[in-house]
Motif scaffolding. Structure first.
Motif, short mmCIF file in Angstrom:
data_model
loop_
_atom_site.label_atom_id
_atom_site.label_comp_id
_atom_site.label_asym_id
_atom_site.label_seq_id
_atom_site.Cartn_x
_atom_site.Cartn_y
_atom_site.Cartn_z
N THR A 231 0.80 -0.90 0.45
CA THR A 231 0.06 -0.04 -0.17
C THR A 231 0.83 0.86 0.11
O THR A 231 1.70 1.24 0.38
CB THR A 231 -0.56 0.16 1.72
N PHE A 232 0.20 2.13 -0.88
CA PHE A 232 0.99 3.29 -0.69
C PHE A 232 0.18 4.71 -1.01
O PHE A 232 -0.98 4.39 -1.24
CB PHE A 232 1.47 3.45 -2.09
N ASP A 233 0.38 6.08 0.14
CA ASP A 233 -0.44 7.18 0.38
C ASP A 233 0.66 8.46 0.39
O ASP A 233 1.46 8.46 0.33
CB ASP A 233 -0.62 6.66 1.25
N GLU A 272 -4.13 17.22 -2.41
CA GLU A 272 -4.97 15.65 -2.38
C GLU A 272 -4.11 14.79 -1.91
O GLU A 272 -3.05 14.55 -1.29
CB GLU A 272 -5.44 16.07 -3.76
N LEU A 273 -5.01 13.41 -1.83
CA LEU A 273 -4.50 12.39 -1.03
C LEU A 273 -5.34 11.12 -1.91
O LEU A 273 -6.10 11.00 -2.06
CB LEU A 273 -5.73 11.78 0.71
N MET A 274 -3.92 10.22 -1.98
CA MET A 274 -4.20 9.49 -3.05
C MET A 274 -3.46 8.05 -2.49
O MET A 274 -2.62 7.82 -1.31
CB MET A 274 -3.30 9.04 -4.25
N GLN A 309 3.98 16.21 -1.96
CA GLN A 309 4.30 16.91 -0.50
C GLN A 309 4.39 15.62 0.47
O GLN A 309 5.53 15.99 1.31
CB GLN A 309 3.53 17.38 -0.35
N TRP A 310 4.08 14.34 -0.02
CA TRP A 310 4.29 13.73 1.18
C TRP A 310 4.07 11.81 0.98
O TRP A 310 3.62 11.68 -0.23
CB TRP A 310 3.20 14.31 2.40
N HIS A 311 4.15 10.85 1.25
CA HIS A 311 4.14 9.41 0.94
C HIS A 311 4.91 8.68 2.24
O HIS A 311 6.15 9.14 3.02
CB HIS A 311 5.04 9.12 -0.24
#
Length: 390
Positions: A231-233, A272-274, A309-311
């Motif tokens: 899983t990757f965010d 946004e969040l993916m 920006q973040w992961h």
């Protein structure tokens, strides 16, 4: 006061069991190893309120009815009316209408003893069969759903495509908070940062992973196949972006969705969040899965890398529910009852349901096995239980 019932694990299953037990007069203690309830349903705090994985709740299921009956349904949102993108047979495009037609034309029943792929090949051509196998990744998280029991895969395929999936607004922690508050209001004691090294002597429900239950009990029979998924965010600047809400890569078993388009509270303004799931073969490394995901995004969202920006990312093993191989059904999974006072309620237990619904069903079976009404150990306990029951 010693509890009538100890529940180990304050995830969705443990909290559901605590509520129902307290409703029936049990004095309940819930032990949770983490700093807050939720288990795998925890969500991160702001700015990116990512779940432990991309989740949806099925509003046509028995658990939703259970929540509705108690006024515990969380605020939900549907997928936005943006097109989805599907890769099947090496090509990207909208969801193929012919794929829906082929799935609808399949027989209503499938045999448990045959593999899903073998069963499909008796009804559709090889190309269509592989596309349908790819769709089955969405609910199984398995790297090769074609190897699963035809009955298991077919039943869940029909339900997944029926349109009952919704997203919990604010992330799964919204629902966790509702359940925890109700359990506490009914008198259940939830003890966080509490690890239980040995099994309690009295009635106990292990609402943990099957691996944790196996470790606590030393019972080697507490095992059942599950999937392995990466899983990757991603938190991204919302400067443009593609015109799709989600991508389903049926060839490479990847599902990516821009969840904050459905629920803007999941990301700060202008971002946004993916969340992405990629099925992993038994020996695949996280870096290999990540490269597959990056290739997919490069093909479907040019410029995505500059917007990140973040992961975060991880490999999750045996935490996406049970999968039944040919020749098995949910009845063959580890039994809920493990003796007079011990029950095991996990999403790999011998109970029906889709994904996390299995654990909920197992928790309710566990309470039936233990007896809905506790046996008070003293006269004072009896007065307490009778008062609570009223």
């Amino acid at each position: 006061m010693e509890p009538d019932l100890t529940i180990i694990g304050a995830g969705l299953t443990g909290l559901t069991a605590a509520i129902e037990a307290a409703e029936h007069g049990w004095q309940v203690t819930v032990a949770e190893a983490h700093s807050r309830p939720g288990g795998r349903a925890r969500s991160l705090a702001a700015p990116y309120r990512a779940n432990a994985g991309p989740h949806a709740i099925y509003v046509d299921g028995p658990w939703w009815a259970w929540l509705e009956h108690r006024g515990l349904t969380p605020p939900i949102v549907e997928a936005p009316r943006l097109p989805g993108l599907v890769r099947a047979g090496g090509r990207f495009g909208p969801w193929p209408a012919e794929l829906s037609e082929a799935i609808a034309a399949l027989p209503a029943e499938a045999p448990p003893q045959e593999s899903f792929r073998a069963w499909l090949l008796r009804h559709v051509d090889a190309k269509t069969a592989e596309a349908i196998v790819g769709v089955a990744f969405i609910f199984s998280f398995d790297h090769d759903p074609g190897r699963l029991s035809a009955e298991f895969a077919h039943q869940r395929l029909r339900r997944t495509l029926a349109g009952g999936a919704r997203y919990v607004a604010g992330g799964w922690s919204t629902l966790v908070d509702l359940l925890a508050e109700r359990a506490a209001g009914l008198g259940a004691r939830i003890s966080t940062r509490t690890r239980v090294p040995t099994l309690p002597a009295g009635p106990t429900i292990l609402a943990t992973s099957l691996a944790t239950a196996r470790q606590l009990t030393g019972d080697s029979s507490l095992t059942w196949p599950s999937a392995r998924v990466a899983t990757f965010d991603l938190g991204l600047r919302a400067d443009g972006g593609p015109g799709w809400f989600r991508v389903m890569d049926l060839d490479d078993r990847i599902y990516a969705a821009r969840y904050s388009l459905a629920d803007p509270t999941l990301a700060p303004p202008g971002h946004e969040l993916m969340q992405i799931s990629a099925a992993c073969a038994p020996d695949e490394r996280k870096t290999d899965a990540e490269r597959r995901v990056q290739r997919l995004l490069d093909q479907t969202w040019p410029g995505w890398r500059a917007a990140v920006q973040w992961h975060r990312g991880t490999i999750r093993t045996d935490c996406t529910g049970a999968i039944d191989l040919p020749g098995t059904t949910w009845h063959d999974r580890p039994a809920v009852s493990r003796g007079d006072t011990l029950t095991v309620a996990t999403d790999q237990s011998a109970a029906p349901g889709l994904l996390a619904e299995v654990g909920i069903s197992a928790a309710r079976l566990a309470l039936q096995q233990l007896g809905e009404t506790p046996r008070p150990s003293s006269e004072s306990d009896s007065r307490h239980v009778q008062g609570r029951s009223r």
